[in-house]
Design a protein around this motif. Structure first.
Motif, mmCIF file in Angstrom:
data_model
loop_
_atom_site.group_PDB
_atom_site.id
_atom_site.type_symbol
_atom_site.label_atom_id
_atom_site.label_comp_id
_atom_site.label_asym_id
_atom_site.label_seq_id
_atom_site.Cartn_x
_atom_site.Cartn_y
_atom_site.Cartn_z
ATOM 1 N N ARG A 502 0.827 -1.212 0.000
ATOM 2 C CA ARG A 502 0.000 0.000 0.000
ATOM 3 C C ARG A 502 0.861 1.261 0.000
ATOM 4 N N PHE A 503 2.009 1.243 0.668
ATOM 5 C CA PHE A 503 2.763 2.479 0.883
ATOM 6 C C PHE A 503 4.130 2.541 0.222
ATOM 7 N N TYR A 504 4.570 1.439 -0.419
ATOM 8 C CA TYR A 504 5.913 1.461 -1.005
ATOM 9 C C TYR A 504 5.925 0.846 -2.397
ATOM 10 N N LYS A 505 6.859 1.344 -3.206
ATOM 11 C CA LYS A 505 7.201 0.724 -4.483
ATOM 12 C C LYS A 505 8.624 0.185 -4.361
ATOM 13 N N PHE A 506 8.848 -0.988 -4.905
ATOM 14 C CA PHE A 506 10.149 -1.639 -4.793
ATOM 15 C C PHE A 506 10.788 -1.801 -6.168
ATOM 16 N N SER A 507 12.102 -1.620 -6.214
ATOM 17 C CA SER A 507 12.854 -1.813 -7.448
ATOM 18 C C SER A 507 14.086 -2.653 -7.150
ATOM 19 N N LEU A 508 14.341 -3.625 -7.996
ATOM 20 C CA LEU A 508 15.503 -4.486 -7.808
ATOM 21 C C LEU A 508 16.778 -3.711 -8.126
ATOM 22 N N VAL A 509 17.772 -3.861 -7.279
ATOM 23 C CA VAL A 509 19.073 -3.242 -7.534
ATOM 24 C C VAL A 509 19.618 -3.805 -8.854
ATOM 25 N N PRO A 510 20.087 -2.965 -9.762
ATOM 26 C CA PRO A 510 20.576 -3.437 -11.067
ATOM 27 C C PRO A 510 21.613 -4.549 -10.932
ATOM 28 N N ASP A 511 21.451 -5.566 -11.755
ATOM 29 C CA ASP A 511 22.375 -6.705 -11.839
ATOM 30 C C ASP A 511 22.368 -7.592 -10.595
ATOM 31 N N HIS A 512 21.415 -7.366 -9.677
ATOM 32 C CA HIS A 512 21.362 -8.246 -8.506
ATOM 33 C C HIS A 512 20.780 -9.596 -8.912
ATOM 34 N N PRO A 513 21.512 -10.685 -8.688
ATOM 35 C CA PRO A 513 21.018 -12.010 -9.098
ATOM 36 C C PRO A 513 19.984 -12.545 -8.109
ATOM 37 N N VAL A 514 18.880 -13.039 -8.625
ATOM 38 C CA VAL A 514 17.830 -13.639 -7.790
ATOM 39 C C VAL A 514 17.750 -15.121 -8.131
ATOM 40 N N LYS A 515 18.172 -15.951 -7.205
ATOM 41 C CA LYS A 515 18.093 -17.402 -7.375
ATOM 42 C C LYS A 515 17.999 -18.037 -5.993
ATOM 43 N N TYR A 516 17.514 -19.267 -5.976
ATOM 44 C CA TYR A 516 17.330 -19.918 -4.677
ATOM 45 C C TYR A 516 18.626 -20.530 -4.166
ATOM 46 N N ARG A 517 18.633 -20.748 -2.865
ATOM 47 C CA ARG A 517 19.747 -21.424 -2.202
ATOM 48 C C ARG A 517 19.282 -22.830 -1.843
ATOM 49 N N MET A 518 20.162 -23.823 -2.018
ATOM 50 C CA MET A 518 19.787 -25.194 -1.692
ATOM 51 C C MET A 518 19.824 -25.417 -0.184
ATOM 52 N N MET A 519 18.650 -25.426 0.409
ATOM 53 C CA MET A 519 18.473 -25.764 1.813
ATOM 54 C C MET A 519 17.030 -26.251 1.967
ATOM 55 N N THR A 520 16.651 -26.658 3.159
ATOM 56 C CA THR A 520 15.309 -27.215 3.330
ATOM 57 C C THR A 520 14.235 -26.190 3.032
ATOM 58 N N ILE A 521 14.556 -24.899 3.195
ATOM 59 C CA ILE A 521 13.622 -23.814 2.897
ATOM 60 C C ILE A 521 14.100 -23.090 1.637
ATOM 61 N N LEU A 522 13.161 -22.651 0.783
ATOM 62 C CA LEU A 522 13.516 -22.059 -0.508
ATOM 63 C C LEU A 522 13.834 -20.571 -0.361
ATOM 64 N N SER A 523 14.936 -20.275 0.293
ATOM 65 C CA SER A 523 15.340 -18.884 0.451
ATOM 66 C C SER A 523 16.155 -18.434 -0.754
ATOM 67 N N MET A 524 16.355 -17.114 -0.865
ATOM 68 C CA MET A 524 17.144 -16.550 -1.963
ATOM 69 C C MET A 524 18.622 -16.579 -1.602
ATOM 70 N N ALA A 525 19.427 -17.076 -2.520
ATOM 71 C CA ALA A 525 20.843 -17.288 -2.236
ATOM 72 C C ALA A 525 21.582 -15.990 -1.946
ATOM 73 N N ASN A 526 21.220 -14.911 -2.622
ATOM 74 C CA ASN A 526 21.936 -13.640 -2.481
ATOM 75 C C ASN A 526 21.075 -12.565 -1.827
ATOM 76 N N GLY A 527 20.015 -12.987 -1.143
ATOM 77 C CA GLY A 527 19.094 -12.018 -0.572
ATOM 78 C C GLY A 527 18.264 -11.361 -1.660
ATOM 79 N N LEU A 528 17.549 -10.304 -1.290
ATOM 80 C CA LEU A 528 16.727 -9.550 -2.243
ATOM 81 C C LEU A 528 17.068 -8.069 -2.071
ATOM 82 N N LYS A 529 18.023 -7.593 -2.851
ATOM 83 C CA LYS A 529 18.515 -6.224 -2.733
ATOM 84 C C LYS A 529 17.596 -5.267 -3.500
#
Length: 536
Positions: A502-529
């Protein structure tokens, strides 16, 4: 004698030696490649003598979920032999229903899975079978059905969503990048510790203090996941080297924190009794388990049992929710049509709820942090269990996120006795059958030709949310082990996303890679910048 000498000389000559080595090489190569040749028309990964499919699986470890998608799109069941067991991966809802419900008793967590996860989850609800599991589930189901817990959770989820909003507001004003996944992990960790255990740990404080427990928990999660395909983990554990040595250090940090939480709660309970306070008014889950353990003379009276309860609910309430929120924000910000529809629904709810409660909406000035904060708090105050329940499109956005990015991407079960799955696949006792939510959500034979597309509308009919079979949409498991915290998870995710979108717009930091990390939970390997902008 002369002939024997000539034969001996022949075999001892360079040419004879080379011929012998060549013959040996042919035998070895035949032993290795004939089985592979015989599998040329078989669907699924190729299996080699002794090592099974371990080589191919290790080569594809970092992208294993997509590796399985490839094979499961060709066949609804994929058999993967490994050195000490065999994994049977299933994506057909009929097979999943059979394993999770119809023949539930034959597919427990099993000793193999438990041996991998015991160091982290102990005998907690996610790692237990039989009577121990039933007792924990009965207690937990009673707690999650409590209106007191639901109302308490709503207040806590709102409180920490507002704390997160304050951090994002400051980041937008300072034009700072943030790691949204890390912030969400902090928010959900603080929330579960407050809701589940009645303690405030403050990782979402404005200065974002370092938290050793959270880092150790992530490390342990990664390493125990690696155990599933690492045939040497027991040797490394025995020698205390490599990843197992790091796991040992991480578990010490985790256990120190967990036992301190348990001791603290016990002291608080005793103080309440000493001062005559009514302990029944406490709504946290740990207090309930402590009460029951004190009344029991069985094994669940120990701090170790309570430790297992604590860690199982931490992993349920923190990691799964935070990772789903991360993927949901990523999906919303990369799909402009979804973002606009969601914003419109939130604005409509705000106006309708304000009229219903006779509230005059404050004006929002994006150049004034104080007035912006007041506007966010006012909107959050309009959000409760009932009003959030009317956000059907938001519910669909979260559910569609879970279809493509399930918090638990695959869930293995042991096999007690030899069996035959509905599609005719034979499974052997001692092996493992794994249903794969990540793959199931991407299968055209489950969801149609647009299975790979992010489309919240698939969950709506005449504007209202429509559920799918839990054996097709398996993000919350199904059958007797279906997730008890499903409603609580949706409540927290809807509270947080309603305020943020409702109150924010989000933009991905340029060239930030979004992929999962292999663990029991499907987290993002490099975070979400991300970079943040306030909505006017």
């Amino acid at each position: 004698m002369g002939e024997e000498k000539n034969v001996s000389l022949a075999y001892s000559s360079p040419d004879g030696y080379n011929m012998g080595m060549l013959m040996l090489a042919c035998i070895v190569l035949s032993w290795m490649f004939i089985p592979v040749w015989n599998q040329r028309n078989k669907k699924g990964p190729k299996s080699w003598p002794l090592v099974g499919a371990a080589i191919e699986q290790l080569m594809n470890y970092d992208s294993m979920h997509d590796w399985l998608v490839k094979y499961l799109s060709e066949s609804k069941t994929v058999v993967v032999p490994m050195p000490f067991t065999t994994y049977t991966y299933i994506a057909d809802p009929a097979n999943v229903e059979y394993v999770l419900k119809t023949n539930f008793a034959n597919y427990p967590k099993g000793k193999v899975y438990q041996s991998y996860m015991e160091v982290l989850l102990g005998n907690g609800i996610f790692n237990a079978d039989g009577e121990l599991w039933r007792k924990q589930r009965k207690t937990a189901s009673f707690e999650f059905a409590s209106k007191n817990l639901r109302d308490f959770s709503t207040v806590v989820f709102r409180e920490y969503s507002l704390k997160l909003s304050t951090i994002l507001s400051e980041a937008s004003f300072q034009n700072q990048e943030v790691d949204m996944q890390e912030l969400l992990m902090r928010m959900t960790l603080d929330s579960i510790c407050k809701v589940g255990f009645g303690v405030e740990i403050g990782t979402l404080a404005p200065n974002l203090p370092d938290n050793r427990f959270a880092k150790a928990f992530d490390t342990a999660n990664i390493i125990v996941t690696l155990r599933f395909i690492d045939p040497l983990w027991k040797i490394k554990k025995f020698l205390n080297v490599g990843s197992e040595a790091l796991l040992d250090k991480s578990m010490k940090i985790i256990d120190d924190f967990t036992y301190s939480v348990i001791r603290r709660r016990k002291v608080e309970i005793e103080e309440d009794r000493a001062t005559g306070k009514n302990i029944k008014i406490k709504h946290d889950i740990l207090s309930r388990f402590i009460e029951l353990s004190e009344a029991s003379s069985e094994s669940n009276s120990t701090d170790k049992y309570l430790r297992d309860v604590v860690l199982n609910f931490v992993i349920a309430g923190r990691d799964t929710t935070a990772t789903t929120l991360s993927w949901a924000i990523y999906m919303v910000m990369t799909h402009a049509d979804v973002c606009n529809k969601l914003y419109s629904e939130l604005k409509t709810l705000e106006e309708d709820q304000a009229k219903e409660e006779n509230v005059s909406l404050l004006q929002c000035d994006t150049g004034d942090s104080e007035s912006f904060s007041g506007r966010v708090k006012q909107f959050a105050g309009l959000l409760n269990y009932d009003s959030l329940g009317r956000l059907y499109y938001l519910h669909a956005v979260i559910t569609e996120t879970l279809r493509l990015y399930p918090a638990v991407p695959q869930d293995p079960k042991g096999v007690l006795e030899d069996d035959v799955l509905p599609d005719g696949t034979k499974v052997k006792a001692g092996g493992m059958v794994t249903y794969v939510p990540y793959s199931m959500g991407r299968m055209e034979y489950n969801w149609g030709p647009d299975a790979a597309s992010f489309k919240p509308e698939r969950w709506l009919s005449d504007g209202f949310f429509q559920n799918a079979s839990p054996f097709k949409f398996t993000a919350f498991q199904a059958g007797p082990r279906i997730c008890l915290g499903k409603d609580s998870a949706y409540l927290q995710m809807k509270m947080a996303l309603a305020i943020l979108c409702r109150f924010y717009k989000f933009s991905l930091v340029p060239d930030h890679p979004v992929k999962y990390r292999m663990m029991t939970i499907l987290s993002m390997a490099n975070g979400l910048k991300l970079t943040i902008a306030r909505r006017s």
